[in-house]
Motif scaffolding. Structure first.
Motif, PDB file in Angstrom:
ATOM      1  N   PHE A 237      11.182   1.588   1.308  1.00 59.47           N
ATOM      2  CA  PHE A 237      11.453   3.033   1.256  1.00 59.47           C
ATOM      3  C   PHE A 237      11.629   3.386  -0.222  1.00 59.47           C
ATOM      4  N   MET A 238      10.515   3.733  -0.878  1.00 62.86           N
ATOM      5  CA  MET A 238      10.506   3.825  -2.342  1.00 62.86           C
ATOM      6  C   MET A 238      10.783   5.223  -2.884  1.00 62.86           C
ATOM      7  N   HIS A 239      11.086   6.162  -2.016  1.00 63.29           N
ATOM      8  CA  HIS A 239      11.454   7.494  -2.523  1.00 63.29           C
ATOM      9  C   HIS A 239      12.866   7.400  -3.110  1.00 63.29           C
TER      10      HIS A 239
ATOM     11  N   TYR B 188       0.848  -1.199   0.000  1.00 61.70           N
ATOM     12  CA  TYR B 188       0.000   0.000   0.000  1.00 61.70           C
ATOM     13  C   TYR B 188       0.887   1.255   0.000  1.00 61.70           C
ATOM     14  N   ALA B 189       0.668   2.152  -0.966  1.00 59.10           N
ATOM     15  CA  ALA B 189       1.393   3.422  -1.031  1.00 59.10           C
ATOM     16  C   ALA B 189       0.763   4.395  -0.041  1.00 59.10           C
ATOM     17  N   VAL B 190       1.405   4.560   1.090  1.00 64.40           N
ATOM     18  CA  VAL B 190       0.815   5.226   2.247  1.00 64.40           C
ATOM     19  C   VAL B 190       0.430   6.686   1.971  1.00 64.40           C
TER      20      VAL B 190
ATOM     21  N   CYS C  65       3.234  -4.849  -6.601  1.00 62.99           N
ATOM     22  CA  CYS C  65       2.570  -3.614  -7.041  1.00 62.99           C
ATOM     23  C   CYS C  65       2.383  -2.700  -5.837  1.00 62.99           C
ATOM     24  N   GLU C  66       2.189  -1.429  -6.101  1.00 64.24           N
ATOM     25  CA  GLU C  66       2.096  -0.419  -5.028  1.00 64.24           C
ATOM     26  C   GLU C  66       0.868   0.469  -5.208  1.00 64.24           C
ATOM     27  N   PRO C  67      -0.330  -0.075  -5.141  1.00 68.70           N
ATOM     28  CA  PRO C  67      -1.509   0.784  -5.324  1.00 68.70           C
ATOM     29  C   PRO C  67      -1.686   1.764  -4.164  1.00 68.70           C
ATOM     30  N   GLY C  68      -2.025   2.977  -4.491  1.00 67.93           N
ATOM     31  CA  GLY C  68      -2.406   3.973  -3.494  1.00 67.93           C
ATOM     32  C   GLY C  68      -3.873   4.307  -3.710  1.00 67.93           C
TER      33      GLY C  68
ATOM     34  N   ALA D 158      -8.471   9.320  -1.714  1.00 63.38           N
ATOM     35  CA  ALA D 158      -7.071   9.327  -2.152  1.00 63.38           C
ATOM     36  C   ALA D 158      -6.671  10.750  -2.502  1.00 63.38           C
ATOM     37  N   TYR D 159      -5.582  11.206  -1.941  1.00 65.41           N
ATOM     38  CA  TYR D 159      -5.068  12.550  -2.218  1.00 65.41           C
ATOM     39  C   TYR D 159      -6.151  13.618  -1.984  1.00 65.41           C
ATOM     40  N   GLY D 160      -7.058  13.342  -1.070  1.00 66.71           N
ATOM     41  CA  GLY D 160      -8.109  14.299  -0.727  1.00 66.71           C
ATOM     42  C   GLY D 160      -7.923  14.704   0.721  1.00 66.71           C
TER      43      GLY D 160
ATOM     44  N   TYR E 230       4.216  -2.171   2.802  1.00 70.48           N
ATOM     45  CA  TYR E 230       3.849  -0.770   2.614  1.00 70.48           C
ATOM     46  C   TYR E 230       4.948  -0.014   1.895  1.00 70.48           C
ATOM     47  N   ASP E 231       4.535   0.857   0.964  1.00 71.20           N
ATOM     48  CA  ASP E 231       5.450   1.750   0.264  1.00 71.20           C
ATOM     49  C   ASP E 231       5.449   3.069   1.027  1.00 71.20           C
ATOM     50  N   VAL E 232       6.606   3.420   1.585  1.00 72.78           N
ATOM     51  CA  VAL E 232       6.720   4.640   2.388  1.00 72.78           C
ATOM     52  C   VAL E 232       7.787   5.546   1.779  1.00 72.78           C
TER      53      VAL E 232
ATOM     54  N   VAL F 272      15.765  -0.475  -8.681  1.00 69.84           N
ATOM     55  CA  VAL F 272      16.112   0.636  -9.569  1.00 69.84           C
ATOM     56  C   VAL F 272      14.828   1.175 -10.193  1.00 69.84           C
ATOM     57  N   ARG F 273      14.559   2.453  -9.945  1.00 72.27           N
ATOM     58  CA  ARG F 273      13.350   3.077 -10.495  1.00 72.27           C
ATOM     59  C   ARG F 273      13.635   3.519 -11.928  1.00 72.27           C
ATOM     60  N   LEU F 274      12.861   2.994 -12.851  1.00 74.75           N
ATOM     61  CA  LEU F 274      13.017   3.316 -14.267  1.00 74.75           C
ATOM     62  C   LEU F 274      12.025   4.389 -14.688  1.00 74.75           C
TER      63      LEU F 274
ATOM     64  N   THR G 107       1.290  12.309 -14.788  1.00 66.82           N
ATOM     65  CA  THR G 107       2.528  11.575 -15.059  1.00 66.82           C
ATOM     66  C   THR G 107       3.371  11.564 -13.796  1.00 66.82           C
ATOM     67  N   LEU G 108       4.091  10.470 -13.604  1.00 64.64           N
ATOM     68  CA  LEU G 108       4.983  10.397 -12.453  1.00 64.64           C
ATOM     69  C   LEU G 108       6.401  10.109 -12.880  1.00 64.64           C
ATOM     70  N   SER G 109       6.714  10.380 -14.148  1.00 61.32           N
ATOM     71  CA  SER G 109       8.056  10.115 -14.639  1.00 61.32           C
ATOM     72  C   SER G 109       8.859  11.393 -14.736  1.00 61.32           C
TER      73      SER G 109
ATOM     74  N   PHE H  86       8.801   0.987 -11.463  1.00 61.48           N
ATOM     75  CA  PHE H  86       8.436   2.154 -12.280  1.00 61.48           C
ATOM     76  C   PHE H  86       7.065   2.617 -11.818  1.00 61.48           C
ATOM     77  N   HIS H  87       6.589   3.717 -12.369  1.00 62.52           N
ATOM     78  CA  HIS H  87       5.232   4.173 -12.092  1.00 62.52           C
ATOM     79  C   HIS H  87       4.657   4.674 -13.414  1.00 62.52           C
ATOM     80  N   VAL H  88       3.580   4.062 -13.854  1.00 61.58           N
ATOM     81  CA  VAL H  88       3.012   4.438 -15.162  1.00 61.58           C
ATOM     82  C   VAL H  88       2.265   5.769 -15.108  1.00 61.58           C
ATOM     83  N   GLY H  89       2.108   6.353 -13.917  1.00 61.40           N
ATOM     84  CA  GLY H  89       1.350   7.603 -13.770  1.00 61.40           C
ATOM     85  C   GLY H  89       0.073   7.322 -13.008  1.00 61.40           C
ATOM     86  N   SER H  90      -0.389   8.294 -12.239  1.00 67.42           N
ATOM     87  CA  SER H  90      -1.548   8.043 -11.399  1.00 67.42           C
ATOM     88  C   SER H  90      -2.840   8.144 -12.209  1.00 67.42           C
ATOM     89  N   GLN H  91      -3.882   7.434 -11.730  1.00 67.20           N
ATOM     90  CA  GLN H  91      -5.167   7.388 -12.445  1.00 67.20           C
ATOM     91  C   GLN H  91      -4.909   6.996 -13.906  1.00 67.20           C
TER      92      GLN H  91
HETATM   93  C1  LIG Z   1       2.409   7.768  -5.203  1.00 62.13           C
HETATM   94  C2  LIG Z   1       3.101   6.493  -5.456  1.00 62.13           C
HETATM   95  C3  LIG Z   1       2.361   5.315  -5.588  1.00 62.13           C
HETATM   96  C4  LIG Z   1       0.851   5.274  -5.575  1.00 62.13           C
HETATM   97  O1  LIG Z   1       0.350   5.771  -6.749  1.00 62.13           O
HETATM   98  P1  LIG Z   1      -1.235   5.683  -7.090  1.00 62.13           P
HETATM   99  O2  LIG Z   1      -1.328   6.332  -8.415  1.00 62.13           O
HETATM  100  O3  LIG Z   1      -1.936   6.398  -6.023  1.00 62.13           O
HETATM  101  O4  LIG Z   1      -1.580   4.241  -7.132  1.00 62.13           O
HETATM  102  C5  LIG Z   1       3.055   4.133  -5.767  1.00 62.13           C
HETATM  103  N1  LIG Z   1       4.408   4.122  -5.818  1.00 62.13           N
HETATM  104  C6  LIG Z   1       5.153   5.249  -5.693  1.00 62.13           C
HETATM  105  C7  LIG Z   1       6.628   5.145  -5.747  1.00 62.13           C
HETATM  106  C8  LIG Z   1       4.517   6.465  -5.527  1.00 62.13           C
HETATM  107  O5  LIG Z   1       5.250   7.579  -5.420  1.00 62.13           O
END
Ligand SMILES: *Cc1c(COP(=O)(O)O)cnc(C)c1O
Length: 412
Positions: A89-91, A45-47, A254-257, A352-354, A67-69, A136-138, A148-150, A179-184
């Motif tokens: 620790f995914m930052h 879970y992406a906290v 996977c890391e759903p938030g 989420a994000y609210g 948990y993804d923190v 390694v975050r790609l 976008t989260l890239s 990696f992160h394909v982007g939120s929503q």
């Molecule tokens: C924010 C974030 C997530 C969660 O993203 P959602 O789009 O909310 O699922 C997962 N992983 C990382 C590394 C993030 O920064």
């Protein structure tokens, strides 16, 4: 926390002066169980999407243990609720002191990175520990996401091979890619495409990954943004994983938030003034509605009034309580035309994000919480999925979801 059946019961009983976060632990449990049952791998879970302790308690109770923190306070929060949780620790950019505290004080073993410099920092700050799991975050090019989260993080697929090799050599434990394909993310195939890119980088580096972490991005339902079924997302990921050149023992993560919490909370706000098509509320963009301003998302709304109201819906704009003119939410938010001062409005899909974005700017932002038992305004899971109102719905009694306009990119 108080307990009520619905927003209307709460209004009848308490006529709340402050905004109330209406929370639905059952909705988090439904989403968490869905992922546990349908995703063939580890669910983290992406906290940051919603750091409320009741969310972590609910996920813990449905079996989510990872948990993804991104910070020490997030680590401390999860530990306080779930002492045995596995923390990642995914930052990709961390302070040395945070790495040291995470490793030595909190037992964190999994760290993300996207540069050689960060790899060196992690090794130094953990005293050259040999038991690290390093991801390694790609930076993948993915289409179909609302955010976008890239932009900020990730090593390009071209530059990844030397970092993948160095990371492989740095640990005897798990080495992987994320990696992160982007939120929503509105397109399930974005995952498969991203996994193909990750696979190319690994093949070029000549290393096998022990972990393939497909990140977050799983969508929820908003007006004008009704995504394909969640099944299609996990199918795309499972196909993408089958196509990768990995070991038999390689783990899929996977890391759903958003997808775990979006449906679970709404905000009950009070109308302080009506001025034409503008409603002045006691919550706004410095409160729980950041995205309604900065991404112009038109969240679903419901009038909460103890009595009759017009059946004719009209589009309204909202203003929040602060004096900043940015505190404006264009909507459109569809409400009965006779909405007036003293009414309450429930704004849905803010889990989420609210509620997580709330500030104290200008003396506002203090909320109450109440557990409610009614269904979320829309759902990606279970039978409720069928009752999602779509932009095409013509029924006058259903809140219509107009098409979302707005900017397509921003940080997160
Ligand atoms: C924010 C974030 C997530 C969660 O993203 P959602 O789009 O909310 O699922 C997962 N992983 C990382 C590394 C993030 O920064």
């Amino acid at each position: 926390m108080h307990n009520h059946h619905s927003a209307l019961d709460l209004v009848r009983e308490r006529s709340p002066e402050r905004p109330v976060a209406l929370v639905r632990p059952d909705a988090v449990a439904l989403a968490g169980s869905w992922f546990q049952q349908n995703f063939k791998g580890e669910v983290l879970y992406a906290v940051k999407a919603n750091p409320s302790p009741w969310v972590i308690e609910t996920l813990r109770d449905c079996g989510i243990t990872s948990y993804d923190v991104a910070s020490i306070p997030e680590i401390e929060l999860v530990r306080s609720v779930h002492p045995k949780a596995r923390l990642a620790f995914m930052h990709p950019v961390k302070s040395r002191r945070a790495i040291t505290a995470a490793y030595f004080d909190h037992g964190v073993r999994t760290f993300a990175l996207d540069t050689h410099e960060e790899l060196d920092k992690i090794l130094d700050a953990t005293g050259r520990a040999k038991d690290l799991n390093l991801l390694v975050r790609l930076h993948v090019s993915a289409e179909g996401a609302a955010y976008t989260l890239s932009g900020k993080f990730g090593v390009s697929v071209e530059q990844a091979p030397s970092l993948l090799l160095a990371t492989r050599r740095a640990t005897d434990e798990l080495m992987g890619v994320s990696f992160h394909v982007g939120s929503q993310c509105m397109r399930p195939t974005a995952y498969q495409a991203a996994m193909a890119q990750a696979s190319r980088a690994l093949v070029r580096a000549g290393v096998f990954a022990d972990v393939v972490d497909v990140g977050g991005g799983f969508p929820s339902v908003y007006p004008g943004m009704v995504p394909p079924d969640m099944d299609q997302y996990v199918d795309s990921i499972h196909r993408g994983f089958d196509d990768m050149r990995v070991h038999e023992t390689t783990e899929l993560w996977c890391e759903p938030g958003r997808a775990l919490v979006a449906e679970s909370s709404s905000i009950l706000a009070k109308v302080e003034l009506k001025k034409g098509d503008a409603l002045y509320l006691n919550d706004g963009s410095y409160g729980s509605m950041f995205d309604a301003t900065h991404s112009r998302w038109p969240f679903p709304t419901k009038l909460i009034r103890d009595g009759e109201s017009s059946t004719l819906l009209k589009p309204f704009r909202f203003y929040g309580p602060t004096c900043d003119s940015i505190d404006h939410m264009p909507g459109p938010f569809w409400l009965p035309e006779d909405v007036r001062e003293g009414d309450y409005v429930e704004i849905g899909m803010l889990g989420a994000y609210g509620v997580a974005m709330n500030t104290r700017f200008n003396g506002f932002g203090e909320n109450d919480h109440s557990v409610v038992r009614d269904a979320p305004m829309a759902s990606m899971y279970g039978l409720a999925r069928r009752s999602i109102p779509t932009p095409r719905s013509e029924e006058p009694s259903v809140v219509r979801f107009p098409r979302a306009k707005g900017r397509k990119t921003r940080r997160r």
